[in-house]
Write a protein that holds these residues in place. Sequence first.
Motif, PDB file in Angstrom:
ATOM      1  N   THR A   8       0.833  -1.202   0.000  1.00 39.58           N
ATOM      2  CA  THR A   8       0.000   0.000   0.000  1.00 39.58           C
ATOM      3  C   THR A   8       0.867   1.252   0.000  1.00 39.58           C
ATOM      4  O   THR A   8       1.866   1.322   0.708  1.00 39.58           O
ATOM      5  CB  THR A   8      -0.934   0.013   1.228  1.00 39.58           C
ATOM      6  OG1 THR A   8      -1.719  -1.184   1.206  1.00 39.58           O
ATOM      7  CG2 THR A   8      -1.866   1.206   1.220  1.00 39.58           C
ATOM      8  N   ALA A   9       0.463   2.231  -0.807  1.00 36.71           N
ATOM      9  CA  ALA A   9       1.156   3.521  -0.874  1.00 36.71           C
ATOM     10  C   ALA A   9       0.167   4.618  -0.516  1.00 36.71           C
ATOM     11  O   ALA A   9      -1.040   4.475  -0.741  1.00 36.71           O
ATOM     12  CB  ALA A   9       1.705   3.748  -2.280  1.00 36.71           C
ATOM     13  N   GLU A  10       0.671   5.713   0.029  1.00 37.44           N
ATOM     14  CA  GLU A  10      -0.215   6.791   0.458  1.00 37.44           C
ATOM     15  C   GLU A  10       0.444   8.145   0.251  1.00 37.44           C
ATOM     16  O   GLU A  10       1.651   8.291   0.396  1.00 37.44           O
ATOM     17  CB  GLU A  10      -0.547   6.612   1.943  1.00 37.44           C
ATOM     18  CG  GLU A  10      -1.543   7.618   2.467  1.00 37.44           C
ATOM     19  CD  GLU A  10      -1.983   7.308   3.886  1.00 37.44           C
ATOM     20  OE1 GLU A  10      -2.214   8.266   4.633  1.00 37.44           O
ATOM     21  OE2 GLU A  10      -2.099   6.110   4.243  1.00 37.44           O
ATOM     22  N   LEU A  11      -0.374   9.143  -0.099  1.00 42.43           N
ATOM     23  CA  LEU A  11       0.093  10.522  -0.281  1.00 42.43           C
ATOM     24  C   LEU A  11      -1.040  11.457   0.097  1.00 42.43           C
ATOM     25  O   LEU A  11      -2.192  11.224  -0.278  1.00 42.43           O
ATOM     26  CB  LEU A  11       0.495  10.762  -1.740  1.00 42.43           C
ATOM     27  CG  LEU A  11       0.813  12.214  -2.091  1.00 42.43           C
ATOM     28  CD1 LEU A  11       2.264  12.518  -1.755  1.00 42.43           C
ATOM     29  CD2 LEU A  11       0.535  12.491  -3.543  1.00 42.43           C
ATOM     30  N   THR A  12      -0.728  12.515   0.825  1.00 42.16           N
ATOM     31  CA  THR A  12      -1.729  13.516   1.191  1.00 42.16           C
ATOM     32  C   THR A  12      -1.287  14.867   0.649  1.00 42.16           C
ATOM     33  O   THR A  12      -0.113  15.236   0.751  1.00 42.16           O
ATOM     34  CB  THR A  12      -1.896  13.589   2.728  1.00 42.16           C
ATOM     35  OG1 THR A  12      -2.276  12.298   3.202  1.00 42.16           O
ATOM     36  CG2 THR A  12      -2.949  14.596   3.116  1.00 42.16           C
ATOM     37  N   ARG A  23      -4.584   6.699  -1.724  1.00 43.68           N
ATOM     38  CA  ARG A  23      -4.075   5.423  -1.219  1.00 43.68           C
ATOM     39  C   ARG A  23      -4.206   4.409  -2.343  1.00 43.68           C
ATOM     40  O   ARG A  23      -5.253   4.314  -2.969  1.00 43.68           O
ATOM     41  CB  ARG A  23      -4.843   4.976   0.012  1.00 43.68           C
ATOM     42  CG  ARG A  23      -4.677   5.962   1.175  1.00 43.68           C
ATOM     43  CD  ARG A  23      -5.325   5.485   2.426  1.00 43.68           C
ATOM     44  NE  ARG A  23      -4.448   4.479   3.030  1.00 43.68           N
ATOM     45  CZ  ARG A  23      -4.864   3.579   3.905  1.00 43.68           C
ATOM     46  NH1 ARG A  23      -6.124   3.528   4.271  1.00 43.68           N
ATOM     47  NH2 ARG A  23      -4.022   2.709   4.415  1.00 43.68           N
ATOM     48  N   ALA A  24      -3.131   3.681  -2.590  1.00 41.55           N
ATOM     49  CA  ALA A  24      -3.112   2.697  -3.674  1.00 41.55           C
ATOM     50  C   ALA A  24      -2.638   1.365  -3.121  1.00 41.55           C
ATOM     51  O   ALA A  24      -1.802   1.321  -2.212  1.00 41.55           O
ATOM     52  CB  ALA A  24      -2.175   3.164  -4.782  1.00 41.55           C
ATOM     53  N   ALA A  25      -3.182   0.288  -3.674  1.00 40.65           N
ATOM     54  CA  ALA A  25      -2.821  -1.054  -3.207  1.00 40.65           C
ATOM     55  C   ALA A  25      -2.811  -2.033  -4.371  1.00 40.65           C
ATOM     56  O   ALA A  25      -3.556  -1.871  -5.334  1.00 40.65           O
ATOM     57  CB  ALA A  25      -3.808  -1.526  -2.145  1.00 40.65           C
ATOM     58  N   PRO A  26      -1.963  -3.068  -4.287  1.00 39.79           N
ATOM     59  CA  PRO A  26      -1.970  -4.111  -5.317  1.00 39.79           C
ATOM     60  C   PRO A  26      -3.179  -5.027  -5.129  1.00 39.79           C
ATOM     61  O   PRO A  26      -3.632  -5.247  -4.006  1.00 39.79           O
ATOM     62  CB  PRO A  26      -0.662  -4.876  -5.045  1.00 39.79           C
ATOM     63  CG  PRO A  26      -0.416  -4.674  -3.579  1.00 39.79           C
ATOM     64  CD  PRO A  26      -0.963  -3.308  -3.244  1.00 39.79           C
ATOM     65  N   ALA A  31     -12.786  -8.474  -7.612  1.00 38.82           N
ATOM     66  CA  ALA A  31     -13.414  -8.687  -6.301  1.00 38.82           C
ATOM     67  C   ALA A  31     -12.505  -8.176  -5.185  1.00 38.82           C
ATOM     68  O   ALA A  31     -12.971  -7.571  -4.217  1.00 38.82           O
ATOM     69  CB  ALA A  31     -13.736 -10.162  -6.100  1.00 38.82           C
ATOM     70  N   ALA A  32     -11.208  -8.400  -5.323  1.00 39.72           N
ATOM     71  CA  ALA A  32     -10.252  -7.905  -4.331  1.00 39.72           C
ATOM     72  C   ALA A  32     -10.218  -6.383  -4.332  1.00 39.72           C
ATOM     73  O   ALA A  32     -10.081  -5.757  -3.281  1.00 39.72           O
ATOM     74  CB  ALA A  32      -8.864  -8.462  -4.612  1.00 39.72           C
ATOM     75  N   ALA A  33     -10.367  -5.778  -5.507  1.00 38.16           N
ATOM     76  CA  ALA A  33     -10.386  -4.311  -5.594  1.00 38.16           C
ATOM     77  C   ALA A  33     -11.571  -3.753  -4.827  1.00 38.16           C
ATOM     78  O   ALA A  33     -11.430  -2.807  -4.041  1.00 38.16           O
ATOM     79  CB  ALA A  33     -10.446  -3.870  -7.060  1.00 38.16           C
ATOM     80  N   LEU A  34     -12.740  -4.328  -5.041  1.00 36.90           N
ATOM     81  CA  LEU A  34     -13.938  -3.842  -4.361  1.00 36.90           C
ATOM     82  C   LEU A  34     -13.844  -4.062  -2.853  1.00 36.90           C
ATOM     83  O   LEU A  34     -14.293  -3.219  -2.071  1.00 36.90           O
ATOM     84  CB  LEU A  34     -15.183  -4.503  -4.947  1.00 36.90           C
ATOM     85  CG  LEU A  34     -15.440  -4.185  -6.430  1.00 36.90           C
ATOM     86  CD1 LEU A  34     -16.620  -4.986  -6.956  1.00 36.90           C
ATOM     87  CD2 LEU A  34     -15.646  -2.694  -6.643  1.00 36.90           C
ATOM     88  N   ALA A  35     -13.244  -5.150  -2.424  1.00 38.17           N
ATOM     89  CA  ALA A  35     -13.061  -5.395  -0.990  1.00 38.17           C
ATOM     90  C   ALA A  35     -12.070  -4.396  -0.388  1.00 38.17           C
ATOM     91  O   ALA A  35     -12.237  -3.946   0.743  1.00 38.17           O
ATOM     92  CB  ALA A  35     -12.576  -6.825  -0.769  1.00 38.17           C
TER      93      ALA A  35
END
Length: 194
Positions: A8-12, A23-26, A31-35
Amino acid sequence: MLHTLTGTAELTQEIRKSRFRARAAPIDDPAAALAELIDLGDPAATHNCWAYRVNQQYRFSDDGEPGGSAGKPILQATDSQGFDRVVVVVTRWYGGTKLGVGGLARAYGGCAAECLRLATAVPIVDHCGLRVRCDFAIVPILRARLADFAAEIVDETFSATGATLEIRVPRDRLEAFEDLVRDLSRGRAVIELG
């Protein structure tokens, strides 16, 4: 070559009194994206706009912002930087100044792009499975040469007649790896894709 994230990556950022957090995640599938949206967003925020891409499947949401001002710019930021198998959520806490459709698109897309630019990325490699039935004698040599092909043993079983190795190999190195197995076994190893 396409990339995904290692985690997970994050920037404000603050843009004209509104706070934006990307916030970005692999992910592996839609289905994993929606979760993942539940973990990446903030239900107390004004908007949680998002986009994901998994191969040719994609989806995005403006979450109440004017149509095309948030989700689509986030997806465009993902695509323009060569990312796949990622979900990005940009959360906005409204600060009292209206940005207009163009300003929103720049804010959402820019925040997502900067988050992805600073994130740790890894190339996506297309792998295939291979089953090798061979004599015991070549197993140590195969193990030693796996790194040369960026391959790995997923499973192995042994019987009285020899070994069966389940191997994961990058698709672009498959033919060379098969040639190595044939050479080491003098053509006696049985190689099956699958």
